[in-house]
Design an enzyme around this catalytic site. Sequence first.
Site, PDB file in Angstrom:
ATOM      1  N   ARG A  68      14.208 110.832  33.541  1.00 39.01           N
ATOM      2  CA  ARG A  68      14.536 111.417  32.258  1.00 39.01           C
ATOM      3  C   ARG A  68      14.384 110.487  31.147  1.00 39.01           C
ATOM      4  NH1 ARG A  68      15.568 114.635  36.274  1.00 39.01           N
ATOM      5  NH2 ARG A  68      16.270 112.726  36.937  1.00 39.01           N
ATOM      6  N   THR A  69      15.188 109.280  31.410  1.00 35.69           N
ATOM      7  CA  THR A  69      15.645 108.589  30.418  1.00 35.69           C
ATOM      8  C   THR A  69      14.400 107.787  29.819  1.00 35.69           C
ATOM      9  OG1 THR A  69      17.831 108.267  31.484  1.00 35.69           O
ATOM     10  CG2 THR A  69      17.001 106.550  29.599  1.00 35.69           C
ATOM     11  N   LYS A  97       8.344  87.414  39.338  1.00 37.88           N
ATOM     12  CA  LYS A  97       7.934  85.939  39.353  1.00 37.88           C
ATOM     13  C   LYS A  97       9.259  85.432  39.193  1.00 37.88           C
ATOM     14  CE  LYS A  97       3.346  86.625  37.522  1.00 37.88           C
ATOM     15  NZ  LYS A  97       2.744  86.421  36.280  1.00 37.88           N
ATOM     16  N   ARG A 118      16.704  99.300  31.080  1.00 35.63           N
ATOM     17  CA  ARG A 118      17.501  99.740  32.042  1.00 35.63           C
ATOM     18  C   ARG A 118      17.657  98.732  33.043  1.00 35.63           C
ATOM     19  NH1 ARG A 118      17.506 105.732  35.171  1.00 35.63           N
ATOM     20  NH2 ARG A 118      18.762 105.830  33.247  1.00 35.63           N
ATOM     21  N   HIS A 146      25.887 104.452  29.593  1.00 28.12           N
ATOM     22  CA  HIS A 146      24.500 105.086  29.571  1.00 28.12           C
ATOM     23  C   HIS A 146      24.763 105.964  28.192  1.00 28.12           C
ATOM     24  CE1 HIS A 146      20.913 106.969  29.757  1.00 28.12           C
ATOM     25  NE2 HIS A 146      20.982 107.388  31.295  1.00 28.12           N
TER      26      HIS A 146
HETATM   27  C1  NCD Z   1      21.653 109.063  35.323  1.00 27.89           C
HETATM   28  C2  NCD Z   1      21.547 107.617  35.392  1.00 27.89           C
HETATM   29  O1  NCD Z   1      20.660 106.866  35.563  1.00 27.89           O
HETATM   30  O2  NCD Z   1      22.575 106.816  35.233  1.00 27.89           O
HETATM   31  N1  NCD Z   1      20.336 109.680  35.273  1.00 27.89           N
HETATM   32  C3  NCD Z   1      19.866 109.870  33.899  1.00 27.89           C
HETATM   33  O3  NCD Z   1      19.635 108.786  33.114  1.00 27.89           O
HETATM   34  N2  NCD Z   1      19.854 110.954  33.235  1.00 27.89           N
HETATM   35  C4  NCD Z   1      22.314 109.550  36.419  1.00 27.89           C
HETATM   36  C5  NCD Z   1      22.142 109.356  37.786  1.00 27.89           C
HETATM   37  O4  NCD Z   1      21.315 108.486  37.971  1.00 27.89           O
HETATM   38  O5  NCD Z   1      22.964 109.787  38.693  1.00 27.89           O
END
Ligand code: NCD
Length: 484
Positions: A68-69, A97, A118, A146
């Site tokens: 999703r993100t 590497k 991320r 997040h």
């Molecule tokens: C979440 C995350 O990555 O923190 N997912 C997201 O970005 N919607 C929640 C999760 O991984 O549980």
Amino acid sequence: MVAKSNPATRHIVSINDLSDDEIETVFETAQGYLDLLPDKTFPYRIGRSTDVASPFILATLFYEPSTRTRLSFESAMLRLGGDVITSADPATSSAAKGESLADSVRVVANYADVLVIRHPRDGAAKLAAEYSPIPVINGGDGAHEHPTQTLCDIFTLRTKNKSLKGRNIAISGDLRGSRTIHSFVYALARFGANIMLMPAAGMGLPAHVDHRLREEFGCRTVSRDSYQRENAAVDALYVTPEEPHQLSLMSDIDADVSVKIRNKIDAVYVTRFQKERWAEKDQAYPTIDAKFLKEAKYSDASVMHPLPRVGELDISLDTDDRAVYFQQAAYGVPIRMALISLLLGLHKEKSFTTFDGGFPAPKTTIYQQPMGTGIHCANPNCIVQEPMEAQYAKNKFYAIGLDDPARSKLRCAYCESDIEHFVTANRKTKTYFSDTDHLRAAIASRALDDIILFANAAEAERAGFHAKRDATARRTGSGAPSTD
Ligand code: NCD
């Protein structure tokens, strides 16, 4: 010469990097895109594209899995008419590497105008921001935060006519490992919602999040017993803000509604067990299903989940009118279009290109000492614990609440976890003190270079310092470290 970070560059590492007004601006802008580029069938879906961001490139640098993100950030940039470059798999990037985050960020910043990151380590987004000359958006850093998921979450509630003021929001599952929850509870507290914690066994909020809710965000903890006396139907620990920083996120609903029916739950936010952040992978975990939600208090509760779900939210709820989790995911596109376009300064009247201070943080002083000596962040998942990354991080902490011995602590500037016990040593006198007066005095007299902090007396002694009786400083009246 490498591209240098610019202190004026705006980054979104935490939900608290956005002020309340800016969060409102993100929502207005996202709604504007939904109105401008509608999909006739699904009101929460962006149906067309524009070209306002055509000269710009978004880079996604993902060191952890994502659906999703990453895809909604990329879709958002493409819907704005911009371009996207992506590194989604650390195995195929220079990370494999052994390249450091700081180097990767400085390289990628040459290829794009805004960077989404991320990373599995808490505090990685902050470290990336320190090296990036272009805006960094935190797409999830370890168990830390997040922030853009929280924007989607609150926007979803808003579209359900649920302002946060006075609302009762229940949160179930892994509250320790879920970064979405940490950003979410700060926002709930800021906007005056009541937070009901329903953690899986042993998975309560991390201590530093709890401290901040109570010490910085005006929450007070209400015991289960006292809450139940007033609200017979509620059976979870309850935290409620004393001074919401904004009365209501919305003006067009009856904000008193939840005050009248205090025992109603307005939303149940479910999260999965973050097994990648726990050593013990096999733990008992609550499931939210139709039976759980049958109680009268949940009759109007929005059922939320950041997704992915892996069994803790029953799929039979998908057809339940209360389920909003696929809308939360869909709103990822307009919300992220709004954030990107505001950071890039694409709107005439509004812009996030300069930092307006975010949520007003308490006054703190940064204490910094060389890596390899004295105290270190105690969070084993902090980015500073990774030897390669630590070379680029500074060993720095916010000194919090030094006026009150019961509240004084150090907070890691990267992962924001707290160290409650430490000793302060004076390099000149070779003595150390176990109260906080000496650190406070050194801050006041701008003598931080004379100070070195240790986790405990034993470490200070190993480094050649000897104990100074704390009463000495008090006798001198100043509380300053002795220089004799
Ligand atoms: C979440 C995350 O990555 O923190 N997912 C997201 O970005 N919607 C929640 C999760 O991984 O549980």
